[in-house]
Scaffold this motif. Structure first.
Motif, PDB file in Angstrom:
ATOM      1  N   SER A 234      -6.798  13.051   3.266  1.00 10.59           N
ATOM      2  CA  SER A 234      -6.973  12.171   4.420  1.00 10.59           C
ATOM      3  C   SER A 234      -8.137  11.202   4.167  1.00 10.59           C
ATOM      4  O   SER A 234      -8.834  11.289   3.150  1.00 10.59           O
ATOM      5  CB  SER A 234      -7.196  12.986   5.704  1.00 10.59           C
ATOM      6  N   SER A 277      -0.549   5.122   3.389  1.00 16.79           N
ATOM      7  CA  SER A 277      -1.355   3.977   2.973  1.00 16.79           C
ATOM      8  C   SER A 277      -0.830   2.745   3.678  1.00 16.79           C
ATOM      9  O   SER A 277       0.367   2.624   3.920  1.00 16.79           O
ATOM     10  CB  SER A 277      -1.298   3.765   1.453  1.00 16.79           C
ATOM     11  N   THR A 279      -2.056  -0.123   2.300  1.00 18.17           N
ATOM     12  CA  THR A 279      -2.386  -1.074   1.234  1.00 18.17           C
ATOM     13  C   THR A 279      -1.160  -1.203   0.329  1.00 18.17           C
ATOM     14  O   THR A 279      -0.766  -0.224  -0.320  1.00 18.17           O
ATOM     15  CB  THR A 279      -3.574  -0.534   0.401  1.00 18.17           C
TER      16      THR A 279
HETATM   17  N1  LIG Z   1       1.580  16.897  11.614  1.00 17.61           N
HETATM   18  C1  LIG Z   1       0.309  16.602  11.723  1.00 17.61           C
HETATM   19  O1  LIG Z   1      -0.424  17.140  12.571  1.00 17.61           O
HETATM   20  C2  LIG Z   1      -0.287  15.600  10.775  1.00 17.61           C
HETATM   21  C3  LIG Z   1      -1.678  15.493  10.655  1.00 17.61           C
HETATM   22  C4  LIG Z   1      -2.188  14.573   9.732  1.00 17.61           C
HETATM   23  C5  LIG Z   1      -1.318  13.784   8.988  1.00 17.61           C
HETATM   24  N2  LIG Z   1       0.039  13.879   9.162  1.00 17.61           N
HETATM   25  C6  LIG Z   1       0.995  13.047   8.384  1.00 17.61           C
HETATM   26  O2  LIG Z   1       0.579  13.002   7.022  1.00 17.61           O
HETATM   27  C7  LIG Z   1       0.344  11.645   6.640  1.00 17.61           C
HETATM   28  C8  LIG Z   1      -0.743  11.558   5.593  1.00 17.61           C
HETATM   29  O3  LIG Z   1      -1.934  12.165   6.017  1.00 17.61           O
HETATM   30  P1  LIG Z   1      -3.309  11.381   6.198  1.00 17.61           P
HETATM   31  O4  LIG Z   1      -3.018  10.025   6.678  1.00 17.61           O
HETATM   32  O5  LIG Z   1      -4.194  12.257   6.999  1.00 17.61           O
HETATM   33  O6  LIG Z   1      -3.944  11.401   4.778  1.00 17.61           O
HETATM   34  P2  LIG Z   1      -3.668  11.019   3.228  1.00 17.61           P
HETATM   35  O7  LIG Z   1      -2.328  10.474   3.032  1.00 17.61           O
HETATM   36  O8  LIG Z   1      -4.083  12.231   2.484  1.00 17.61           O
HETATM   37  O9  LIG Z   1      -4.784   9.934   2.974  1.00 17.61           O
HETATM   38  C9  LIG Z   1      -4.740   8.658   3.519  1.00 17.61           C
HETATM   39  C10 LIG Z   1      -5.963   7.905   3.009  1.00 17.61           C
HETATM   40  O10 LIG Z   1      -5.852   7.727   1.595  1.00 17.61           O
HETATM   41  C11 LIG Z   1      -5.917   6.347   1.259  1.00 17.61           C
HETATM   42  N3  LIG Z   1      -5.009   6.152   0.116  1.00 17.61           N
HETATM   43  C12 LIG Z   1      -3.660   6.246   0.125  1.00 17.61           C
HETATM   44  N4  LIG Z   1      -3.153   6.050  -1.101  1.00 17.61           N
HETATM   45  C13 LIG Z   1      -4.198   5.822  -1.918  1.00 17.61           C
HETATM   46  C14 LIG Z   1      -4.308   5.536  -3.295  1.00 17.61           C
HETATM   47  N5  LIG Z   1      -3.230   5.453  -4.070  1.00 17.61           N
HETATM   48  N6  LIG Z   1      -5.558   5.337  -3.821  1.00 17.61           N
HETATM   49  C15 LIG Z   1      -6.652   5.426  -3.034  1.00 17.61           C
HETATM   50  N7  LIG Z   1      -6.611   5.691  -1.706  1.00 17.61           N
HETATM   51  C16 LIG Z   1      -5.393   5.891  -1.153  1.00 17.61           C
HETATM   52  C17 LIG Z   1      -5.492   5.613   2.509  1.00 17.61           C
HETATM   53  O11 LIG Z   1      -6.064   4.329   2.562  1.00 17.61           O
HETATM   54  P3  LIG Z   1      -5.278   2.960   2.963  1.00 17.61           P
HETATM   55  O12 LIG Z   1      -4.302   3.289   4.053  1.00 17.61           O
HETATM   56  O13 LIG Z   1      -6.394   2.102   3.427  1.00 17.61           O
HETATM   57  O14 LIG Z   1      -4.630   2.472   1.712  1.00 17.61           O
HETATM   58  C18 LIG Z   1      -6.073   6.518   3.596  1.00 17.61           C
HETATM   59  O15 LIG Z   1      -7.459   6.261   3.772  1.00 17.61           O
HETATM   60  C19 LIG Z   1       0.005  10.969   7.972  1.00 17.61           C
HETATM   61  O16 LIG Z   1       0.118   9.573   7.898  1.00 17.61           O
HETATM   62  C20 LIG Z   1       1.024  11.621   8.887  1.00 17.61           C
HETATM   63  O17 LIG Z   1       2.296  11.037   8.690  1.00 17.61           O
HETATM   64  C21 LIG Z   1       0.557  14.790  10.042  1.00 17.61           C
END
Ligand SMILES: NC(=O)c1ccc[n+]([C@@H]2O[C@H](COP(=O)([O-])OP(=O)(O)OC[C@H]3O[C@@H](n4cnc5c(N)ncnc54)[C@H](OP(=O)(O)O)[C@@H]3O)[C@@H](O)[C@H]2O)c1
Length: 332
Positions: A234, A277, A279
């Motif tokens: 995250s 992401s 981006t």
């Molecule tokens: N069911 C639930 O309760 C629950 C809870 C949390 C999450 N989720 C789901 O899981 C998804 C992902 O979780 P998350 O958003 O917490 O975290 P994540 O995907 O682990 O991390 C997202 C972060 O990583 C950055 N990022 C993404 N790709 C990258 C790369 N290739 N290089 C460098 N940085 C990168 C993003 O930045 P940028 O966007 O600025 O590129 C953002 O700051 C959520 O969007 C949601 O759909 C579900």
């Protein structure tokens, strides 16, 4: 506790190549592109997550993803961006039935009489007639109009909620139903009931700092697909994850990026993975998964499971609960 954790980690590592019953298209050189759910539907292994993808940026992220080849968007009513996601999907020109759409039922709407209108709101915002997957977002029910006022009855017994979701499957508004943030005790509490449809997936936090080997092993043994949320750690921990020496080392040796190492590891562990992401270059980068050679996969698995787990998403305190949502022992 930590020893038990290490024991489970060792067991997981000693398992042969992940062999989830529903995994398909897996060989040593290729990762599974999808999993087959109990309904027979194929859920793509990599999705674009859209939590914290803001207004004005989520649409571009979705369009970029669909153009790059993603066919799975992981959203939720609570993310407040379903309208923009739906619009982007329409504008992409890709047929609805070629894209897997997930949404989630929020905590205030667990009462059977509130569920269909909550679902209809998501359907209308997404501009679609059905969802591929609808999840109970948290194993926590709040009163409909309460400000995080716990509905103890529906939290202790999720069966009435589940039964209504089963009805909505039969009505054709949802193709698959599942759960999110359920630990093993909560899953058993639900599945002890005479379910018509068992949970198709459990969406949980899985990342380097919180790899949950016991839950992964249990899910495999019980033929339950896990979806890895916050797979990169995250926003709070993505930098720490991608700069880990073990991740950097594997990335360099394979000529791929650190994010690709982590996302590939998740798919290779047998989970569906949901990197978020907004981006465009990262959206494209994150879809390029590749099987890690066995020794490197095991090196990363060992590193991830050799420290006490550290969870990044836990709203228990913010919601004023006097217990931890992830504790196996609840007060009721
Ligand atoms: N069911 C639930 O309760 C629950 C809870 C949390 C999450 N989720 C789901 O899981 C998804 C992902 O979780 P998350 O958003 O917490 O975290 P994540 O995907 O682990 O991390 C997202 C972060 O990583 C950055 N990022 C993404 N790709 C990258 C790369 N290739 N290089 C460098 N940085 C990168 C993003 O930045 P940028 O966007 O600025 O590129 C953002 O700051 C959520 O969007 C949601 O759909 C579900």
């Amino acid at each position: 506790m930590y020893l038990a954790y290490r024991g489970a980690a060792a067991l997981l590592r000693s398992a042969k190549t992940p062999c989830h019953g529903a995994m398909r298209n897996m060989s040593t050189s290729a990762l599974p592109k999808y999993h087959i759910l109990p309904s027979g539907d194929k859920i793509p292994s990599v999705a674009l997550g859209v939590w914290q993808a803001g207004q004005g940026e989520v649409g571009l992220a979705v369009k970029t993803a669909l153009k790059a080849g993603y066919r799975h968007i992981d959203g939720a009513w609570a993310y407040r961006n379903e309208e923009e996601v739906g619009k982007a999907l329409k504008e992409s020109g890709i047929a609805r039935d070629k894209v897997w759409l997930t949404s989630k039922l929020w905590n205030n709407f667990h009462a059977p009489e509130d569920i269909e209108s909550a679902l209809d709101d998501s359907l209308s915002k997404l501009d679609t007639e059905y969802l591929d997957l609808y999840l109970i977002h948290w194993p926590i029910a709040f009163k409909k109009d309460g400000n995080n006022v716990l509905d103890v009855e529906l939290t202790a017994d999720p069966y009435p909620t589940w039964k209504k979701l089963e009805e909505l499957v039969d009505k054709g508004k949802i193709r698959n139903i599942g759960i999110s943030n359920f630990n093993i005790a909560r899953i058993k509490n639900l599945t002890a009931n005479p379910l018509k449809y068992r949970p198709a997936v459990n969406q949980v936090e899985l990342n380097f700092f919180n790899p949950q080997p016991e839950l992964l092993k249990w899910a495999r043994e019980n033929d339950l697909v896990l979806e890895a949320y916050s797979p990169l750690g995250s926003t709070r921990q993505v930098k720490d994850t991608l700069t880990l020496p073990v991740v950097q080392e594997i990335a360099t040796s394979l000529g791929i990026t650190p994010a690709q190492v982590i996302i590939s590891w998740h798919v290779q562990r047998g989970t569906v993975v949901l990197p978020k992401s907004v981006t465009p270059s990262r959206v494209e980068e994150n879809l390029q998964v590749t099987a890690l050679p066995k020794d490197l996969f095991e090196k990363l698995e060992t590193a991830a499971t050799s420290h006490p787990p550290q969870r990044v998403v836990n709203p228990s305190k913010n919601w004023g609960l006097d217990f931890d949502i992830f504790d196996e022992n609840w007060p009721f």
